[in-house]
Design a protein around this motif. Sequence first.
Motif, PDB file in Angstrom:
ATOM      1  N   ILE A 159      -6.669 119.766 -47.876  1.00 27.81           N
ATOM      2  CA  ILE A 159      -7.109 121.007 -47.214  1.00 27.81           C
ATOM      3  C   ILE A 159      -6.202 122.125 -47.731  1.00 27.81           C
ATOM      4  O   ILE A 159      -4.969 122.039 -47.616  1.00 27.81           O
ATOM      5  CB  ILE A 159      -6.996 120.905 -45.678  1.00 27.81           C
ATOM      6  N   GLN A 160      -6.800 123.124 -48.328  1.00 24.09           N
ATOM      7  CA  GLN A 160      -6.024 124.271 -48.826  1.00 24.09           C
ATOM      8  C   GLN A 160      -6.059 125.378 -47.775  1.00 24.09           C
ATOM      9  O   GLN A 160      -7.057 125.513 -47.058  1.00 24.09           O
ATOM     10  CB  GLN A 160      -6.649 124.820 -50.126  1.00 24.09           C
ATOM     11  N   ASP A 163      -9.327 127.231 -46.436  1.00 23.13           N
ATOM     12  CA  ASP A 163     -10.530 126.381 -46.503  1.00 23.13           C
ATOM     13  C   ASP A 163     -11.315 126.472 -45.189  1.00 23.13           C
ATOM     14  O   ASP A 163     -10.722 126.561 -44.109  1.00 23.13           O
ATOM     15  CB  ASP A 163     -10.144 124.900 -46.721  1.00 23.13           C
ATOM     16  N   ALA A 187      -6.328 125.955 -42.457  1.00 17.69           N
ATOM     17  CA  ALA A 187      -7.790 126.080 -42.561  1.00 17.69           C
ATOM     18  C   ALA A 187      -8.346 127.078 -41.544  1.00 17.69           C
ATOM     19  O   ALA A 187      -7.709 127.377 -40.533  1.00 17.69           O
ATOM     20  CB  ALA A 187      -8.433 124.711 -42.312  1.00 17.69           C
ATOM     21  N   ASP A 225     -15.834 123.590 -46.666  1.00 18.53           N
ATOM     22  CA  ASP A 225     -15.154 122.748 -47.663  1.00 18.53           C
ATOM     23  C   ASP A 225     -14.993 121.331 -47.143  1.00 18.53           C
ATOM     24  O   ASP A 225     -14.898 120.377 -47.919  1.00 18.53           O
ATOM     25  CB  ASP A 225     -13.776 123.352 -47.991  1.00 18.53           C
ATOM     26  N   THR A 244     -19.828 123.274 -49.296  1.00 22.25           N
ATOM     27  CA  THR A 244     -19.637 124.004 -50.552  1.00 22.25           C
ATOM     28  C   THR A 244     -19.932 123.028 -51.707  1.00 22.25           C
ATOM     29  O   THR A 244     -19.985 121.801 -51.483  1.00 22.25           O
ATOM     30  CB  THR A 244     -18.192 124.520 -50.667  1.00 22.25           C
ATOM     31  N   GLY A 247     -17.563 120.346 -51.637  1.00 24.22           N
ATOM     32  CA  GLY A 247     -17.152 120.016 -50.276  1.00 24.22           C
ATOM     33  C   GLY A 247     -17.150 118.514 -49.989  1.00 24.22           C
ATOM     34  O   GLY A 247     -17.786 117.719 -50.683  1.00 24.22           O
TER      35      GLY A 247
END
Length: 339
Positions: A159-160, A163, A187, A225, A244, A247
């Motif tokens: 997880i960025q 996101d 997120a 995502d 996405t 995703g």
Amino acid sequence: MKAVVYTEYGTPDVLHTAEIEKPAVKENEILVRVRATSVNFGDLMARNFKAVTPSRFNMIGMLWLAARVMMGWNRPRAQVLGSEFSGVVAEVGAQVTKFKPGDAVFGYVGSTFGAYAEFLCLPENGAVALKPDHLSFEEAAAIPYGAIMAYNLLKLVEIQPGDQVLINGASGAIGSAAVQLAKLRGAVVTGVCSTGRMEAVRALGADHVVDYTREDFTQRGQRYDLILDILRKGSPAKFRGALTPKGVLLYASFKQRELLEMLRTRRSSGQRVICKLVPENQETLNAVRDLIAAGKLKVGLDRRFTLEQAAEAHRYAESGQKKGAVVLTLPQAAPSGAA
Ligand SMILES: NC(=O)c1ccc[n+]([C@@H]2O[C@H](COP(=O)([O-])OP(=O)(O)OC[C@H]3O[C@@H](n4cnc5c(N)ncnc54)[C@H](OP(=O)(O)O)[C@@H]3O)[C@@H](O)[C@H]2O)c1
């Protein structure tokens, strides 16, 4: 010792208070005097497992069969429910090094159950840890299962910060921990739950909350995502449409259909499906404990019942009215020397 037992599967009325033998610690075990335990998904399902047909079971058929054999085909094998607990260590086995009598602890014993009782034995290397000081026994009994599962499920994905993450089932045990853990990773979190639990999900830090009784999140025009689906509710095709291009669709509950989707997308550089059974372990509980101690993970408690009110607590948990975790409380040990 006093315990809530059940000798047949069925409605909450099968739960009743009885005197049973206090468990004896083995060399590698600790004996916990239970102060609180919870009413979670596993307790409700195990209490009425005879009514849980393979089609109602939201995991693959093989696991249903294994669970039915393990729990008892016609009658429950383990007669005391309760998988989450908090309490005080009363006694330790000869080889125990991590805990001592008097330690306040919390933990999760999974499908071995046994926490709807005054005392519970478990291995010192099980999912048990020192209770964070600021947490009440009630709060501490309501978090281990959901937090361990959410932590281990979210470990499977990247997880960025920024996101878009959607938790389908954000008000339950796993989902409410997942909302908070995804927020900690930066997120933007959307939680999906029923009308009555929307405020609770907002209070956990969700940026957006969708009421599944009024709106289909896949039709909102937002792409995610990551979608974590807790109860396998909804159409996989629609879920994929809301992802996405790269995703991930992560299933906490899955059947053959989701497993096949995972195989199909295994080597994909685009959208992927992940299904996995995650472990219940001490390492994760320790990580969860540190997050709680740092004030980064909280518990949404709803109603407290006494151990003797277990049937009432199960009825309430199944009523569709609960807003957070439901716990059973047990009294503190009488001071030594007291009558
Ligand atoms: N993969 C693993 O290793 C693993 C480990 C443990 C458990 N599990 C699985 O996890 C599941 C239990 O999760 P849990 O303990 O978190 O359950 P839970 O506490 O009962 O929560 C269920 C959640 O699902 C929501 N929900 C109900 N109907 C829905 C719908 N139609 N659409 C969207 N959300 C809906 C509920 O919302 P409302 O309450 O607001 O209605 C609630 O947020 C079980 O299927 C179990 O097999 C998997």
